[in-house]
Design an enzyme around this catalytic site. Structure first.
Site, PDB file in Angstrom:
ATOM      1  N   TYR A  55       0.858  -1.185   0.000  1.00 40.60           N
ATOM      2  CA  TYR A  55       0.000   0.000   0.000  1.00 40.60           C
ATOM      3  C   TYR A  55       0.901   1.245   0.000  1.00 40.60           C
ATOM      4  O   TYR A  55       1.541   1.566   1.008  1.00 40.60           O
ATOM      5  CB  TYR A  55      -0.898   0.042   1.231  1.00 40.60           C
ATOM      6  CG  TYR A  55      -2.005  -0.984   1.284  1.00 40.60           C
ATOM      7  CD1 TYR A  55      -2.272  -1.820   0.205  1.00 40.60           C
ATOM      8  CD2 TYR A  55      -2.794  -1.118   2.426  1.00 40.60           C
ATOM      9  CE1 TYR A  55      -3.302  -2.753   0.261  1.00 40.60           C
ATOM     10  CE2 TYR A  55      -3.823  -2.045   2.487  1.00 40.60           C
ATOM     11  CZ  TYR A  55      -4.065  -2.862   1.401  1.00 40.60           C
ATOM     12  OH  TYR A  55      -5.081  -3.782   1.471  1.00 40.60           O
ATOM     13  N   LEU A 205     -18.282  -1.009   1.358  1.00 46.54           N
ATOM     14  CA  LEU A 205     -18.998   0.091   0.701  1.00 46.54           C
ATOM     15  C   LEU A 205     -18.702   0.123  -0.798  1.00 46.54           C
ATOM     16  O   LEU A 205     -18.963   1.133  -1.467  1.00 46.54           O
ATOM     17  CB  LEU A 205     -18.631   1.435   1.342  1.00 46.54           C
ATOM     18  CG  LEU A 205     -18.995   1.582   2.828  1.00 46.54           C
ATOM     19  CD1 LEU A 205     -18.693   2.989   3.309  1.00 46.54           C
ATOM     20  CD2 LEU A 205     -20.459   1.228   3.077  1.00 46.54           C
ATOM     21  N   GLY A 208     -16.767   2.983  -2.170  1.00 46.36           N
ATOM     22  CA  GLY A 208     -17.475   4.250  -2.073  1.00 46.36           C
ATOM     23  C   GLY A 208     -18.810   4.277  -2.784  1.00 46.36           C
ATOM     24  O   GLY A 208     -19.618   5.176  -2.546  1.00 46.36           O
TER      25      GLY A 208
END
Length: 329
Positions: A55, A205, A208
């Site tokens: 990351y 989610l 988003g």
């Protein structure tokens, strides 16, 4: 108040914090805000922090080291993924989970994180060139040496999970699971429960999409999320119409869209821990509202009826990346 759940033999918070977006996975992120978000999550009772050594090419681990510098080590759990190979320009080069790579990668992660052990260590994807038994065996040696507490998996199918569990106990499988992505329900979830493997759900989610803050014409829809077919112009308007249906049901339950989506995944079982992918305190605070929600079967069904399985248009990853997922085979 955030309660706890059990992943394998590891007791952890019922929600975790996914930290990938804090290192620019989608858009530029504010480092100070990210650090403050991590600390706010800990203060709220989240103990599970999820990261990966790739990351931001190590940026995320260094960020967590800053956020955790004065935090007692026993008060949080680090879940770390490894194996993804990147060039200096960020080009994806594949995966490497050979035993020597496993141990070398952990050595660097421990140094960047500033800790003497991680709580869960997992290959980010199945390396087709390396038997899962070899990779898990190498992590097992790190467990024996005290550098790792638990062994995890990520995005593997049922058969691979069985093979891995035959070598060493597996704490959890990290896999995308949301109202928009429910492939885990076909076979993988049942296999995990048979084997005593918990599930850490990411993408709750849908990057988003289910956050309730998107518009088809907004600038956010033109950011890095366009790599996901679900945000392509041909699919986005259809998918946002589904979100509006979900918004209506969520409002009837006195929830935001994001809270409804998070609470639904959390309701799927005592062995499922959703990751909150917030990179700001505002989004984290909203998401934490789901921790106080205990959906009844009827309420969960209403949420699900607004966004049924397979209703979303577009794969969760581009075609080339979908091909790397053992979980999709």
């Amino acid at each position: 108040m955030i309660t706890t759940k059990t992943l394998g033999t590891m007791r952890t918070s019922a929600f975790g914090l996914g930290c990938m977006a804090m290192s620019g996975a989608y858009d530029a992120a504010d480092r100070d805000e990210a650090v403050a978000t991590v600390r706010t999550a800990l203060e709220a009772g989240i103990t599970l922090l999820d990261t990966g050594d790739f990351y931001g090419a190590g940026h995320n681990e260094l960020l967590l080291a800053d956020a955790l510098r004065t935090v007692p080590r026993e008060s949080y759990q680090l879940s770390v993924k490894f194996g993804a190979q990147l060039s200096p320009d960020g080009t994806y080069l594949g995966f490497d989970t050979r035993p020597a790579t496993v141990k070398t990668a952990l050595a660097y992660s421990l140094r960047r994180l500033g800790v003497d052990h991680v709580d869960v260590y997992r290959p980010a994807r199945l390396d087709p060139a390396v038997p899962i038994e070899d990779t898990v065996g190498a992590i097992g040696e790190l467990v024996d040496a005290g550098y790792v507490r638990h062994i995890g998996l990520s995005e593997v199918g049922a058969e691979t999970a069985r093979r891995a569990a035959a070598v060493r106990p597996i704490s959890d499988l990290q896999i995308e699971y949301s109202l928009a992505t429910r492939g885990v329900e076909r076979e993988i979830l049942g296999t995990c429960r048979e084997l005593g493997i918990g599930v850490t759900a990411y993408g709750v989610l849908a990057r988003g999409l289910l956050g309730g803050h998107w518009s088809a014409n907004g600038t956010s829809a033109r950011t890095g999320r366009l790599r996901s077919p679900r945000f392509a112009e041909a699919n986005l308007r259809h998918n946002l119409a589904l979100v509006e249906r979900l918004r209506t049901v969520a409002a009837e339950l006195d929830l935001t869209v994001a809270q409804a989506a998070l609470a639904w995944v959390a309701s799927r079982g005592a062995d499922i821990v959703p990751l909150i992918g917030a990179r700001t305190r505002v989004r984290l605070t909203e998401a934490l509202g789901a921790a106080d929600v205990a959906l009844s079967a009827g309420q969960a069904a209403r949420i699900e009826s607004a966004l049924p399985a397979d209703a979303v248009c577009g794969d969760r990853y581009p075609t080339a990346l979908m091909a790397t997922l053992d979980s999709e085979r």
